[in-house]
Design an enzyme around this catalytic site. Structure first.
Site, PDB file in Angstrom:
ATOM      1  N   ASP A 154      23.250  24.204  22.857  1.00 46.83           N
ATOM      2  CA  ASP A 154      23.895  23.066  22.199  1.00 46.83           C
ATOM      3  C   ASP A 154      24.355  23.439  20.789  1.00 46.83           C
ATOM      4  OD1 ASP A 154      24.813  20.517  22.021  1.00 46.83           O
ATOM      5  OD2 ASP A 154      22.870  19.628  21.558  1.00 46.83           O
ATOM      6  N   HIS A 166      33.002  27.207  21.555  1.00 46.05           N
ATOM      7  CA  HIS A 166      32.535  27.673  22.873  1.00 46.05           C
ATOM      8  C   HIS A 166      32.729  29.196  22.999  1.00 46.05           C
ATOM      9  CE1 HIS A 166      31.638  23.686  24.102  1.00 46.05           C
ATOM     10  NE2 HIS A 166      32.890  23.276  24.209  1.00 46.05           N
ATOM     11  N   LEU A 187      16.509  41.922  34.826  1.00 52.61           N
ATOM     12  CA  LEU A 187      16.563  40.570  34.251  1.00 52.61           C
ATOM     13  C   LEU A 187      17.213  39.633  35.267  1.00 52.61           C
ATOM     14  CD1 LEU A 187      16.412  38.514  31.837  1.00 52.61           C
ATOM     15  CD2 LEU A 187      18.696  39.314  31.184  1.00 52.61           C
TER      16      LEU A 187
END
Ligand code: FPP
Length: 235
Positions: free
Chosen positions: A2, A19, A113
């Protein structure tokens, strides 16, 4: 993740600039996890509710997701990352869905990962979907209602093959979970920071890990039981 919009606003730039900076921050986080031996990272990139944002922003985000997949997947594969997507994939345009599938297929065997991108994802929808699959099994006679318990439901929600998340990090100063992994977060440690997502870096992540390491996870037990596992237990 956020705070992209506010990061851009502070610089008097369009939200999409935030973004894009957010996408660079994703790379830093993945690098951090690889360096620190963190085995699973799940990023909330786009919620079911985010489809209701202005069309220009949604369109820009879709372009950004597609471009990131085109550019980054080979490198993620080389680094041993297994990439997956959770959420309502059928809502994305065909080209993006195809890229997601190709990325999953390419990286499926990697174990360093487990990187999951939650896109068009909602925690309530995840649980509702899991409940529906159980109901289908009951209707088809494969399962009896009394066999439904938290383990069976938990096996049908997203990320069921991974351990429950240890740590939840929310950037951007809001103190909410906002429909992320509602089932999976039952015993997860929550950590909030005012840092806006595009500013997240190794120093912030180290702070989160240090705080996590200082906590006692009791999973409903007493402190005594956690420190001396045999105390007070019959088996
Ligand atoms: C929330 O911040 C962020 C989003 C809805 C989009 C997240 C997308 C990225 C980080 C881009 C790249 C991601 C990938 C996986 C390639 P906000 O826009 O709500 O920020 P605000 O609260 O400051 O307005």
């Amino acid at each position: 993740m956020d705070g992209n919009g506010r990061w851009a606003q502070q610089r008097h730039r369009p939200r999409l600039v935030g973004h894009r900076a957010g996408a660079r921050a994703v790379k830093r986080c993945v690098e951090f996890c690889l360096q620190r031996g963190i085995e699973a990272l799940t990023l909330f990139a786009f919620s079911s509710e985010n489809w209701n944002r202005p069309p220009e922003e949604v369109g820009g985000l879709m372009k950004l997701f597609l471009g990131a997949l085109e550019r980054e997947v080979d490198e993620l594969h080389r680094l041993g990352v297994c990439l997956r997507f959770i959420g309502a994939r059928d809502r994305f345009e065909a080209a993006l869905q195809a890229r997601m599938q190709a990325a999953e297929d390419l990286t499926a065997g990697n174990t360093r990962l487990a990187l999951t991108i939650a896109a068009s994802y909602g925690g309530r929808q995840d649980i509702a979907h899991a409940a529906r699959t159980l109901a289908e099994d009951v209707a088809a006679g494969r399962l009896r209602p009394e066999q439904i318990d938290e383990h069976r439901l938990g096996a049908r929600v997203a990320l069921a093959d991974l351990p429950a998340p240890d740590l939840f990090i929310r950037t951007g100063g809001e103190l909410r979970i906002s429909n992320f992994l509602l089932w999976q977060l039952a015993y997860t440690e929550l950590w909030f920071t005012d840092t806006l997502w595009p500013d997240i870096d190794a120093a912030v992540l180290e702070r989160a890990l240090a705080d996590y390491a200082s906590r006692e996870r009791r999973f409903g037990l007493t402190s005594d039981q956690v420190r001396r596992p045999s105390s007070g237990r019959t088996s």
